[in-house]
Design a protein around this motif. Structure first.
Motif, PDB file in Angstrom:
ATOM      1  N   SER A  63       0.819  -1.215   0.000  1.00 62.27           N
ATOM      2  CA  SER A  63       0.000   0.000   0.000  1.00 62.27           C
ATOM      3  C   SER A  63       0.848   1.258   0.000  1.00 62.27           C
ATOM      4  CB  SER A  63      -0.925   0.010   1.217  1.00 62.27           C
ATOM      5  OG  SER A  63      -0.211   0.306   2.410  1.00 62.27           O
ATOM      6  N   GLY A  64       2.099   1.148   0.423  1.00 62.69           N
ATOM      7  CA  GLY A  64       2.966   2.321   0.474  1.00 62.69           C
ATOM      8  C   GLY A  64       3.134   2.993  -0.872  1.00 62.69           C
ATOM      9  N   TYR A  65       3.025   2.216  -1.946  1.00 65.33           N
ATOM     10  CA  TYR A  65       3.143   2.760  -3.299  1.00 65.33           C
ATOM     11  C   TYR A  65       2.198   3.937  -3.504  1.00 65.33           C
ATOM     12  CZ  TYR A  65       3.141   2.757  -8.426  1.00 65.33           C
ATOM     13  OH  TYR A  65       3.233   3.117  -9.759  1.00 65.33           O
ATOM     14  N   SER A  66       1.026   3.873  -2.892  1.00 66.32           N
ATOM     15  CA  SER A  66      -0.015   4.858  -3.166  1.00 66.32           C
ATOM     16  C   SER A  66      -0.140   5.938  -2.103  1.00 66.32           C
ATOM     17  CB  SER A  66      -1.370   4.152  -3.319  1.00 66.32           C
ATOM     18  OG  SER A  66      -1.325   3.187  -4.339  1.00 66.32           O
ATOM     19  N   PHE A  67       0.605   5.842  -1.005  1.00 73.45           N
ATOM     20  CA  PHE A  67       0.374   6.733   0.135  1.00 73.45           C
ATOM     21  C   PHE A  67       0.558   8.206  -0.225  1.00 73.45           C
ATOM     22  CE2 PHE A  67       1.547   9.016   3.977  1.00 73.45           C
ATOM     23  CZ  PHE A  67       0.536   8.630   4.845  1.00 73.45           C
ATOM     24  N   TYR A 122       8.690   0.899   3.588  1.00 70.03           N
ATOM     25  CA  TYR A 122       7.432   1.620   3.321  1.00 70.03           C
ATOM     26  C   TYR A 122       7.730   3.030   2.825  1.00 70.03           C
ATOM     27  CZ  TYR A 122       2.552   3.006   3.921  1.00 70.03           C
ATOM     28  OH  TYR A 122       1.264   3.435   3.695  1.00 70.03           O
ATOM     29  N   MET A 126       6.836   4.475  -0.797  1.00 69.65           N
ATOM     30  CA  MET A 126       6.095   5.725  -0.997  1.00 69.65           C
ATOM     31  C   MET A 126       6.776   6.597  -2.052  1.00 69.65           C
ATOM     32  SD  MET A 126       4.659   7.033   2.703  1.00 69.65           S
ATOM     33  CE  MET A 126       6.288   7.363   3.360  1.00 69.65           C
ATOM     34  N   ARG A 268      -4.352  -5.254  -7.906  1.00 70.46           N
ATOM     35  CA  ARG A 268      -4.264  -5.695  -6.519  1.00 70.46           C
ATOM     36  C   ARG A 268      -4.545  -7.186  -6.381  1.00 70.46           C
ATOM     37  NH1 ARG A 268      -0.539  -2.611  -5.694  1.00 70.46           N
ATOM     38  NH2 ARG A 268      -0.876  -0.663  -4.574  1.00 70.46           N
ATOM     39  N   ASN A 388      -5.193   5.579  -6.979  1.00 74.42           N
ATOM     40  CA  ASN A 388      -4.307   5.203  -5.885  1.00 74.42           C
ATOM     41  C   ASN A 388      -5.004   5.149  -4.539  1.00 74.42           C
ATOM     42  OD1 ASN A 388      -1.186   4.863  -6.399  1.00 74.42           O
ATOM     43  ND2 ASN A 388      -1.964   6.265  -7.962  1.00 74.42           N
ATOM     44  N   TRP A 392      -4.171   1.925  -2.447  1.00 73.94           N
ATOM     45  CA  TRP A 392      -3.667   1.998  -1.081  1.00 73.94           C
ATOM     46  C   TRP A 392      -4.507   1.148  -0.136  1.00 73.94           C
ATOM     47  CZ3 TRP A 392      -6.229   4.323   3.189  1.00 73.94           C
ATOM     48  CH2 TRP A 392      -5.466   4.399   4.357  1.00 73.94           C
TER      49      TRP A 392
END
Length: 457
Positions: A63-67, A122, A126, A268, A388, A392
Motif C-alpha cells: 500500500s505504500g506505493y499509493s500513500f 514503506y 512511498m 491488486r 491510488n 492503497w
C-alpha cells in the motif's frame, strides 16, 4: 512549411524511437512493483523468513506505493507538469522512482528488525510510488503529444503492453531467483533481496533512456517553436482552479471511478494471486506462477490490437463495458467454480487478461477527448490520484483478511476461506466497474459532440 515537415515528430522513426525510450522506465517500474507478487506465499509463514514479514506486513508494504499519491502528491505534481513541463518535472520524478527503489532494496537487505525494515521499505515504496506515477503521467502525456493525430491509441496500447511485460517478467523470474525450499527452511535476506537488485538495475537503464527522450523532446520543441509547458494565450494558461474544472466534468469522474475499481480488480489481485489460486484450484507453485504471468502476457498480445481496434472503429465506451464484464466474470469463476479443477483457473485468468487489455485501450485515449490539452497533465494525475486511493486501501484490507483467516500454517481449509473472502472484495469492485462503464456509455450517447465513441479516422 518544408522545415516543419522535417521535424522529429514528422519522422515516423523518431516517434517510435521516442516511444521506445518512454516504455523502458515504465517496464522497470512495473517490474519492481511486482517483484514479490509471485512470492506472496512466503509471507504466510513469517517464521521461515529472515525478513520476518507476515501477510499483513506485505499488504501494508504494498500500500505504500499509493500513500503519497493520495495525500496530494499526484494532484500537485500533475499541476506542476502542466506548469513547468514534462522534461523538468518528469526527470525529477524518474529520479525519485529510482531513489525510492534503492531505499527499498537497502531496507530488505540490511538486516534490520522486521518492524524497522518494514518502516524503511514503506518510506522507500512511498517515494518509488509517487515517482512512478508522475513518471507514468509524463509518459502518457508525452505519447499524447508525439502521436496526436496519428495512432495515439495504438501507441498508448504498446506502451501499456510493454510496461506490463515488466510485470510478467517479475512474476516469472522471482521464483527462479528465490527458489522454493523445503518446509521449515529459512529464506535468507540475500535470497529475498535478489528480485529488488535486478529491478533496481533495470530502473537505472530506464532512467538513462528517459534522458535520451528528454534530449529528443527538447530538439523537437526547438524545431517547431513549441514548449512542453503547453504555452497558451493568457486567458487559457493553467491555474490551480483548473483542478476543480477537471473534477467537475461528470465524464471525467466516471472514467476516474472506472479506473480505480477496474484496476484494483486486476493489479491488486496480482499481489495476492498466487495465495488465492493455490488453495482454490489445487495447482502447485510453478503452475500458479505461470497462471499469474498469463495476465500481463495476454495484455502484451491484445492491448496493441485493441488499441488499433479503438482507433479504427471507435465504440470506446462499449469496449469498456465488455472488458469490465470479462474481469467480473473472471472473479466469479475463481470464487464459485468447483475447487481443485485447474481448468477453471486457466479460463478465469484468460478472461482477466483479455479484460485487462480491453478497458485501458479504450479508456486512456478517451481522456484527451473530454479535457483541454493544457489540463491533460492535471487530468491524468487526478485519475491516478483516485486510482491510488483504491490501490492503497485494497492491499491493506486483503492482507488483513489473510492474516485473520489463516491462524495455523499449512491449514488448507483456512487458506481456502481466506482466498474466497479476498475474492468477495474483487467481485464488489467489478460490479461497480460495470455500473460506471454503463453510465459512461449512456452519457456518450447523450453527448455525441464529445466523440467518445468516434474512430480516429
Amino acid at each position: 512549411m518544408s522545415d516543419f515537415r522535417n521535424t522529429l515528430k514528422d519522422n515516423r522513426w523518431a516517434c517510435w524511437l521516442a516511444l521506445a525510450c518512454l516504455v523502458v522506465p515504465m517496464f522497470a517500474s512495473y517490474f519492481f512493483d511486482d517483484m514479490f507478487s509471485s512470492l506472496s506465499e512466503l509471507f504466510k509463514n513469517p517464521q521461515t523468513l529472515e525478513l520476518g514479514w507476515d501477510m499483513a506486513d506485505y499488504g501494508f508494504y504494498s500500500s505504500g506505493y499509493s500513500f503519497l499519491c493520495i495525500w496530494g502528491g499526484l494532484i500537485i505534481c500533475g499541476a506542476l507538469l502542466d506548469k513547468f513541463g514534462v522534461r523538468l518535472v518528469g526527470s525529477i520524478f524518474v529520479g525519485l522512482m529510482v531513489f525510492g527503489a534503492g531505499l527499498v532494496t537497502f531496507a530488505i537487505s540490511a538486516g534490520f528488525a522486521p518492524s524497522v525494515s518494514l518502516t524503511i521499505a514503506y518510506v522507500g515504496c512511498m517515494l518509488f510510488g509517487l515517482g512512478s506515477e508522475i513518471a507514468g503521467v509524463s509518459v502518457t502525456r508525452s505519447i499524447a503529444k508525439w502521436f496526436k493525430g496519428r495512432n495515439m491509441a495504438l501507441a498508448m496500447g504498446l506502451q501499456l503492453a510493454i510496461a506490463r511485460f515488466g510485470t510478467a517478467t517479475a512474476i516469472l523470474i522471482a521464483p527462479m531467483i528465490v527458489r522454493q525450499k523445503a518446509v521449515g527452511e529459512i529464506y535468507t535476506l540475500a535470497e529475498t533481496n535478489r528480485p529488488a537488485l535486478v529491478g533496481l538495475a533495470v530502473l537505472a537503464v530506464g532512467a538513462i533512456l528517459w534522458a535520451v527522450f528528454v534530449a529528443m523532446d527538447a530538439r523537437f520543441d526547438r524545431q517547431t517553436g513549441l514548449s512542453d509547458k503547453v504555452e497558451t494565450a493568457e486567458e487559457d494558461k493553467f491555474r490551480f482552479s483548473d483542478i476543480w474544472k477537471v473534477l467537475s466534468n461528470p465524464r471525467f469522474l466516471m472514467i476516474a471511478l472506472l479506473c480505480v475499481t477496474f484496476y484494483c480488480c486486476v493489479i491488486r489481485f496480482k499481489k495476492f494471486g498466487v495465495s488465492i489460486l493455490l488453495p482454490l484450484f489445487g495447482v502447485d507453485l510453478d503452475i500458479a506462477t505461470v497462471l499469474l504471468a498469463m495476465i500481463p502476457f495476454f495484455t502484451i498480445l491484445f492491448t496493441p490490437l485493441f488499441g488499433a481496434l479503438v482507433d479504427k472503429v471507435g465504440k470506446a465506451t462499449l469496449w469498456m463495458i465488455v472488458g469490465s464484464a470479462l474481469v467480473l466474470g473472471s472473479h466469479l469463476i475463481i470464487t464459485f467454480a468447483p475447487q481443485g479443477v485447474p481448468a477453471y483457473a486457466y479460463v478465469s485468468i484468460a478472461l482477466l487478461g483479455i479484460g485487462y487489455s480491453l478497458v485501458p485501450s479504450a479508456m486512456w485515449p478517451s481522456v484527451p477527448k473530454i479535457i483541454p490539452e493544457k489540463n491533460l497533465g492535471t487530468a491524468y494525475s487526478l485519475i491516478y490520484w483516485v486510482q491510488n486511493m483504491g490501490m492503497w486501501a485494497v492491499p491493506i484490507y486483503v492482507g488483513r483478511i489473510f492474516k485473520r483467516d489463516i491462524t495455523e500454517a499449512g491449514n488448507h481449509a483456512q487458506e481456502v476461506t481466506a482466498a474466497i473472502h479476498a475474492e468477495y472484495v474483487f467481485i464488489l469492485l467489478g460490479v461497480i466497474a460495470i455500473a460506471v462503464a454503463v453510465m459512461l456509455f449512456r452519457s456518450s450517447r447523450r453527448h455525441p459532440e464529445l466523440h467518445l465513441d468516434s474512430s480516429a479516422d
